[in-house]
Design a protein around this motif. Structure first.
Motif, PDB file in Angstrom:
ATOM      1  N   ALA A 147       7.190 -62.766 -27.486  1.00 40.68           N
ATOM      2  CA  ALA A 147       6.880 -64.091 -28.037  1.00 40.68           C
ATOM      3  C   ALA A 147       6.191 -64.981 -27.017  1.00 40.68           C
ATOM      4  O   ALA A 147       5.335 -65.799 -27.371  1.00 40.68           O
ATOM      5  N   ARG A 156       5.342 -65.154 -33.748  1.00 39.12           N
ATOM      6  CA  ARG A 156       6.248 -65.669 -32.713  1.00 39.12           C
ATOM      7  C   ARG A 156       7.524 -66.205 -33.325  1.00 39.12           C
ATOM      8  O   ARG A 156       8.619 -65.988 -32.789  1.00 39.12           O
ATOM      9  N   ARG A 157       7.402 -66.873 -34.463  1.00 38.88           N
ATOM     10  CA  ARG A 157       8.586 -67.424 -35.124  1.00 38.88           C
ATOM     11  C   ARG A 157       9.532 -66.309 -35.572  1.00 38.88           C
ATOM     12  O   ARG A 157      10.734 -66.415 -35.434  1.00 38.88           O
ATOM     13  N   LEU A 159       9.804 -63.275 -34.208  1.00 43.46           N
ATOM     14  CA  LEU A 159      10.414 -62.655 -33.031  1.00 43.46           C
ATOM     15  C   LEU A 159      11.611 -63.439 -32.523  1.00 43.46           C
ATOM     16  O   LEU A 159      12.569 -62.859 -31.983  1.00 43.46           O
ATOM     17  N   LEU A 160      11.589 -64.752 -32.679  1.00 41.52           N
ATOM     18  CA  LEU A 160      12.653 -65.599 -32.139  1.00 41.52           C
ATOM     19  C   LEU A 160      13.646 -66.045 -33.223  1.00 41.52           C
ATOM     20  O   LEU A 160      14.374 -67.010 -33.038  1.00 41.52           O
ATOM     21  N   ASP A 196      11.552 -73.391 -30.853  1.00 38.75           N
ATOM     22  CA  ASP A 196      11.024 -72.085 -31.265  1.00 38.75           C
ATOM     23  C   ASP A 196      12.113 -71.139 -31.738  1.00 38.75           C
ATOM     24  O   ASP A 196      11.824 -70.158 -32.434  1.00 38.75           O
TER      25      ASP A 196
END
Length: 448
Positions: A147, A156-157, A159-160, A196
């Motif tokens: 990320a 990215r969102r 993955l986190l 995030d």
């Protein structure tokens, strides 16, 4: 010489075998333990293994090292035929075979209970074994590495985003510890912020931690939400296909990590493949002294304890109450099993199992915890310190106690170890590819 067979090397089985080894006279009996894993998993440490606060190997206790005078068979028992005094064994290697015994001790434990939710079997991971806790930790660390190299956006969102399903002790502790790890990692990833992170705890009932009273349970919800998490009560997961989580409330989101901790189910060999008496929940029916059967219909030469046994709770005022399936009861029942089997071998009467709860305690991350004993409730650092003190004393063997205490002491000065070892799941990859980067799909050229 009596042949004593112990099915399962968990808490109850381990302590029963160890107690028998210490008390049996030479030539009095031969003890055999059958379990597919060569170690006892100290499950209360799994949330901290997932968070990197405890080394994975230190949450496992070697059976061969601590049961040196016990015969160990790696494999599974697939059928118990007590009428013939034999079991069918599926070893790790080779064909199945039958093994005879004189006395059987059923301590096979429970298994993770799953529901037919689309996508869960393909996407989710449990939190019942050491390898699962290690995988959770490594996937969190790998997700942060990936990320941090991406711009803000859906990938990215995803993955986190972390989702835990199940608000019992295992789920809440694992959720709190992994959330603590994730927030601590932000210091090492300056391109990522708390905004995030997206952490979801999903519970089908109206409260979490049913082992504590309602008020402390509400405090835990507030504590988790204050740290940026979402707690979904009275909510179930409808689908998790390809990591896309759909909740019964209609909310949807993509989640890189889904951890299933929605309770335990009966062990298959106990539930469906035995002639021993089993209740409607798939648990072996036992008397208060841990002998299989009832007062009216005892089953000779059969014992059971732990998560696969319906042990009457003599400390409860409720009629028909059973002991809670947790480590606190299992290891005490295992110790009593050893004493009671020895007593019957020598013509004495066994003792009944009676244990008054020492309270409920849970870790919610570094410096955070909750403890309740009757009306006494502790939260925050005092409860967290009490949790660590209790479990470092409770983990079997002084060798493990010292190792765990040393890891915790080192973490005070150097912090968590944040190295991911995901690559160990494919140890030959670098050898085969020569460390060449994986192939990527070529994108079409944009028109000039």
């Amino acid at each position: 010489m009596q042949r004593i067979l112990i099915i399962g090397g968990g808490y109850a089985g381990f302590y029963a075998a160890r107690g028998l080894a210490r008390r049996l006279r030479p030539g009095e009996a031969e003890v055999t333990v059958i379990d597919p894993r060569p170690y006892l998993t100290y499950q209360p440490f799994l949330p901290e293994v997932a968070a990197g606060s405890v080394e994975a190997r230190h949450a496992a206790v070697s059976l061969r090292r601590h049961l040196p005078h016990t015969r160990l068979l790696p494999g599974w028992v697939t059928e118990i035929d007590h009428a013939r005094r034999q079991v069918r064994v599926r070893p790790l290697d080779g064909p199945e075979f039958r093994l005879g015994y004189d006395v059987v001790v059923v301590t096979a434990g429970a298994v993770t209970r799953t529901h037919p939710v689309p996508g869960i079997a393909e996407q989710a991971i449990g939190l019942k074994h050491v390898e699962e806790a290690v995988a959770i930790r490594d996937r969190i660390l790998t997700a942060f590495d990936r990320a941090a190299a991406l711009p803000p956006g859906p990938t990215r969102r995803r993955l986190l985003t972390v989702t835990f399903v199940g608000g019992g002790f295992s789920g809440v502790e694992g959720f709190g510890e992994v959330l603590s790890l994730a927030t601590a990692l932000l210091r090492s990833y300056p391109t990522l912020t708390l905004a995030d992170l997206s952490f979801h705890l999903v519970e089908a009932t109206g409260r979490i931690l049913p082992e504590v009273t309602e008020r402390p349970g509400r405090w835990v919800v507030r504590e988790l939400e204050k740290r940026g998490a979402r707690v979904h009560l009275d909510t179930t997961v409808v689908s998790a296909l390809d990591g896309h989580v759909v909740l019964s409330t209609g909310e949807e989101f993509d989640s890189e990590l889904i951890v299933w901790t929605a309770g335990n189910g009966p062990n298959p060999v106990v539930h469906r493949h035995t002639d021993l008496p089993v209740n409607g929940r798939g648990l072996v029916v036992v008397r208060p002294d841990l002998r299989v059967g009832t007062e009216e219909q005892p089953v000779p030469d059969a014992w059971a304890a732990g998560d696969d046994a319906a042990v009457p709770d003599l400390a409860s005022a409720l009629p028909g109450a059973l002991t809670t399936p947790n480590a606190q009861h299992a290891f005490r029942q295992g110790k009593l099993l050893a004493r009671n089997i020895i007593a019957t071998l020598r013509g004495r009467q066994p003792r009944r199992y009676l244990h008054h709860s020492l309270g409920s305690i849970a870790t919610l991350g570094l410096g955070r915890g909750i403890f309740q004993y009757r009306r006494l409730v502790l939260t925050g650092p005092p409860a967290w310190l009490l949790h660590r003190g209790y479990h470092v004393l409770a983990v079997p063997s002084w060798e493990r106690k010292v190792r765990v205490a040393a890891i915790w002491l080192a973490a005070l000065f150097f912090g968590r170890d944040i190295v991911s070892l995901t690559a160990v799941t494919q140890p030959r990859a670098a050898f085969v590819t020569g460390d060449e980067p994986p192939a990527v799909t070529k994108l079409p050229l944009e028109p000039s």
